[in-house]
Scaffold this active site. Structure first.
Site, short mmCIF file in Angstrom:
data_model
loop_
_atom_site.label_atom_id
_atom_site.label_comp_id
_atom_site.label_asym_id
_atom_site.label_seq_id
_atom_site.Cartn_x
_atom_site.Cartn_y
_atom_site.Cartn_z
N ARG A 100 0.80 -1.22 0.00
CA ARG A 100 0.00 0.00 0.00
C ARG A 100 0.84 1.28 0.00
O ARG A 100 0.36 2.36 -0.28
CB ARG A 100 -0.96 -0.01 1.21
CG ARG A 100 -2.07 -1.05 1.08
CD ARG A 100 -2.78 -1.33 2.39
NE ARG A 100 -2.06 -2.31 3.22
CZ ARG A 100 -2.48 -2.75 4.41
NH1 ARG A 100 -3.61 -2.29 4.92
NH2 ARG A 100 -1.78 -3.64 5.08
N ASN A 123 0.41 2.02 6.97
CA ASN A 123 0.33 1.17 5.78
C ASN A 123 0.51 1.92 4.48
O ASN A 123 0.89 1.35 3.48
CB ASN A 123 -1.00 0.43 5.77
CG ASN A 123 -1.14 -0.49 6.97
OD1 ASN A 123 -0.26 -1.31 7.22
ND2 ASN A 123 -2.19 -0.32 7.73
N ALA A 142 32.24 42.88 -0.51
CA ALA A 142 31.15 42.25 -1.26
C ALA A 142 31.67 41.59 -2.53
O ALA A 142 32.57 42.10 -3.19
CB ALA A 142 30.11 43.30 -1.63
N ASN A 197 39.32 28.49 -5.59
CA ASN A 197 40.02 27.40 -4.89
C ASN A 197 40.25 26.19 -5.78
O ASN A 197 40.96 25.28 -5.41
CB ASN A 197 39.24 26.99 -3.64
CG ASN A 197 37.82 26.55 -3.97
OD1 ASN A 197 37.23 27.00 -4.95
ND2 ASN A 197 37.28 25.68 -3.15
C1 UD1 Z 1 -2.16 -6.29 11.27
C2 UD1 Z 1 -3.07 -7.18 12.12
C3 UD1 Z 1 -4.33 -6.41 12.49
C4 UD1 Z 1 -3.92 -5.16 13.25
C5 UD1 Z 1 -2.91 -4.33 12.47
C6 UD1 Z 1 -2.36 -3.25 13.39
C7 UD1 Z 1 -2.74 -9.52 11.45
C8 UD1 Z 1 -3.25 -10.66 10.66
N1 UD1 Z 1 -3.41 -8.38 11.37
O1 UD1 Z 1 -2.85 -5.99 10.06
O2 UD1 Z 1 -5.17 -7.22 13.30
O3 UD1 Z 1 -5.09 -4.40 13.55
O4 UD1 Z 1 -1.82 -5.14 12.02
O5 UD1 Z 1 -1.52 -2.38 12.71
O6 UD1 Z 1 -1.77 -9.68 12.14
N2 UD1 Z 1 4.62 -8.94 8.21
C9 UD1 Z 1 5.62 -9.90 8.14
N3 UD1 Z 1 5.39 -11.03 7.41
C10 UD1 Z 1 4.21 -11.27 6.76
C11 UD1 Z 1 3.22 -10.30 6.86
C12 UD1 Z 1 3.43 -9.14 7.59
O7 UD1 Z 1 6.69 -9.74 8.71
O8 UD1 Z 1 4.11 -12.32 6.13
C13 UD1 Z 1 4.87 -7.72 9.00
C14 UD1 Z 1 4.79 -6.45 8.17
O9 UD1 Z 1 6.06 -6.08 7.68
C15 UD1 Z 1 4.27 -5.43 9.17
C16 UD1 Z 1 3.47 -6.26 10.16
O10 UD1 Z 1 3.87 -7.61 9.99
O11 UD1 Z 1 5.31 -4.77 9.84
C17 UD1 Z 1 1.97 -6.14 9.96
O12 UD1 Z 1 1.62 -6.55 8.64
P1 UD1 Z 1 0.53 -5.81 7.79
O13 UD1 Z 1 0.40 -6.50 6.49
O14 UD1 Z 1 0.75 -4.37 7.78
O15 UD1 Z 1 -0.79 -6.13 8.67
P2 UD1 Z 1 -2.15 -5.30 8.78
O16 UD1 Z 1 -2.98 -5.60 7.59
O17 UD1 Z 1 -1.84 -3.89 9.06
CA CA Z 2 -0.02 -2.70 9.18
#
Ligand code: UD1
Ligand code: CA
Length: 452
Positions: free
Chosen positions: A14, A224, A377, A383
């Site tokens: 995103r 995000n 001025a 240089n």
């Molecule tokens: C997630 C939560 C949601 C919460 C929100 C809060 C889950 C399923 N959902 O959603 O309930 O309200 O965060 O901000 O957990 N990441 C990995 N590996 C992966 C997927 C993600 O390391 O396979 C990491 C991402 O880099 C990120 C974090 O986990 O830092 C959250 O992932 P993201 O995809 O942003 O989750 P949300 O949809 O925001």
């Molecule tokens: Ca997130």
């Protein structure tokens, strides 16, 4: 013993950026660094970062941070899958906190709450009530007790109305975490292994799930996209400005200052509007920073004034200086006390002695200028010969007339005077006047052209 797992493997689709999401900057620092810094304040035994998308880039950004254990998640199959990769290097009797690399405003004091209850049994979960909960996992409660987390993409209209959200942050013991993770399935809209499903499982097993609230909802903001990134940036800047004001700094408008690094201020500092500070900035007592200025990695001494629209990068300025408006100081500049640098003056890698003045439209590079020197001025130190840089030395008390070119290497002696308009390519002795200028002629029969 406490271990902290930070999830940072996602691409952050995103964001629509080639830079991995967790490296996007907030206040000039990667989101993930903010999270790691909060984690460090809890003094854990281990900080485990799960990296994946752009992993090498992420690791390179943390070079020298030797307290981090890196775990690679090859495919981004969800937050549950990510924690599972990390769980292989935690001990069963550890206390675990899980943090998200894209929730950067979280404070260590809020995190400490999660450790306050006995973690031998069950899960401590951090929730928040958001004015706009869309996009977040919702906390489903029955008779006040947490039952499950339902992801936004899987939520019915009824569930979407719930304003209490999952911050993503939770704590439990290593043994329980490992057990619950082994039961995760990916039967949801996104076909991902959701970490959030372990809440449902814990409830089914009759284990306590305790909810904690962040002290402010802003703390639990997940980033995000660029809109959320900008919102977090503003919130964070507001906080930094507030801290400065609490310490006595006058900020003309706390909504129009940006701090992207560490700033230290003495007493009675005044900062005008639209000022950007980067890196390490140190302002002495009674320093005034004019509007629209950029200051990076600089030290400014007591009672100095930086007038509007100045650009200062890697310079050390003494006390009682008057700089600008529209001055540019580049790396390697050292100004001693009582120096004046005026408008449209650029100075690079030079030392300027006490009470010397460069007041208008000049370029000073690779120079060593003594005390009480006056640079007229439009003076330019030449240089660069096209291949190498050379030094200009101007000794105490010298007076350089306007429009002078000093062809380096060259040395102007103590109390010497240079006539305006001269191109000086030979050294000038102490106290001598040197002029390099063609004789002035008078053309008697010249007539100004007339328009035909
Ligand atoms: C997630 C939560 C949601 C919460 C929100 C809060 C889950 C399923 N959902 O959603 O309930 O309200 O965060 O901000 O957990 N990441 C990995 N590996 C992966 C997927 C993600 O390391 O396979 C990491 C991402 O880099 C990120 C974090 O986990 O830092 C959250 O992932 P993201 O995809 O942003 O989750 P949300 O949809 O925001
Ligand atoms: Ca997130």
């Amino acid at each position: 013993m406490l271990s902290i797992i930070i999830l940072a493997a996602g691409k952050g689709t995103r964001m629509k950026s080639d830079l991995p999401k967790v490296l996007q900057p907030m206040a000039g620092k990667a989101l993930l660094k903010h999270v790691v810094d909060s984690a460090r304040e809890l003094e854990p035994k281990k900080i485990i970062v799960v990296h994946g998308f752009g992993g090498d880039q992420v690791k390179a950004d943390f070079e020298g941070h030797n307290d981090i254990d890196w775990v690679h998640q090859k495919e981004q199959l969800g937050t549950g899958h990510a924690v599972k990769q990390a769980s292989e290097i935690i001990s069963a009797d550890d206390e675990i906190i899980i943090l998200y690399g894209d929730v950067p405003l979280i404070s260590s004091s809020t995190l400490k709450q999660l450790l306050s209850e006995n973690l031998k049994k069950g899960i401590n979960l951090l929730s928040a009530i958001l004015p706009d909960p869309s996009g977040y996992g919702r906390i489903v409660r029955k008779k006040g007790n947490i039952q499950a987390i339902i992801e936004d993409s899987d939520a019915s209209e009824e569930i979407k109305k719930i304003k209490e959200i999952n911050t993503g942050i939770m704590a439990c013991n290593g043994n329980l975490l490992k057990k619950l993770l082994s039961r995760l399935k990916n039967d949801n809209i996104k076909k991902e292994y959701y970490l959030t499903d372990i809440i449902d499982m814990a409830v089914t097993d009759g284990l306590p799930v305790r909810g904690f609230m962040a002290s402010t909802w802003e703390e639990s903001m997940g980033i995000n996209d660029k809109i959320e990134l900008a919102r977090a940036e503003r919130l964070f800047q507001k906080k930094l400005a507030k801290e400065l004001m609490q310490n006595g700094v006058t900020i003309m408008d706390p909504a129009r200052i940006d701090i992207r690094g560490d700033i230290k201020c003495g007493s009675d500092v005044l900062i005008d509007v639209n000022t950007v500070f980067e890196g390490k900035v140190n302002l002495g007592n009674n320093v005034k920073i004019g509007p629209n200025t950029y200051i990076c990695d600089a030290k400014i001494g007591d009672n100095s004034v930086i007038h509007a629209n100045s650009h200062i990068l890697g310079a050390e300025i003494g006390t009682n200086a008057q700089i600008g408006p529209f001055a540019r100081l580049r790396p390697g500049v050292e100004l001693q006390n009582n120096v004046k640098v005026g408008n449209f003056v650029e100075i690079k890698k030079s030392l300027i002695g006490t009470a010397s003045k460069v007041n208008h439209l000049s370029y000073i590079g690779d120079s060593e200028i003594g005390d009480n020197v006056n640079i007229g001025a439009g003076t330019i130190t030449c240089n660069y010969d096209g291949a190498n840089k050379h030094k200009t030395q101007i000794d105490d008390g010298a007076f350089i007339g306007s429009g002078v070119e000093l062809v380096a290497p060259v040395k102007i002696g103590k109390d010497a005077t240079i006539g305006a308009g001269s191109t000086i390519s030979m050294d000038v002795e102490d106290e001598k006047l040197s002029v390099e200028r063609a004789d002035q002629k008078m053309i008697n029969d010249w007539k100004r052209p007339k328009k035909s």
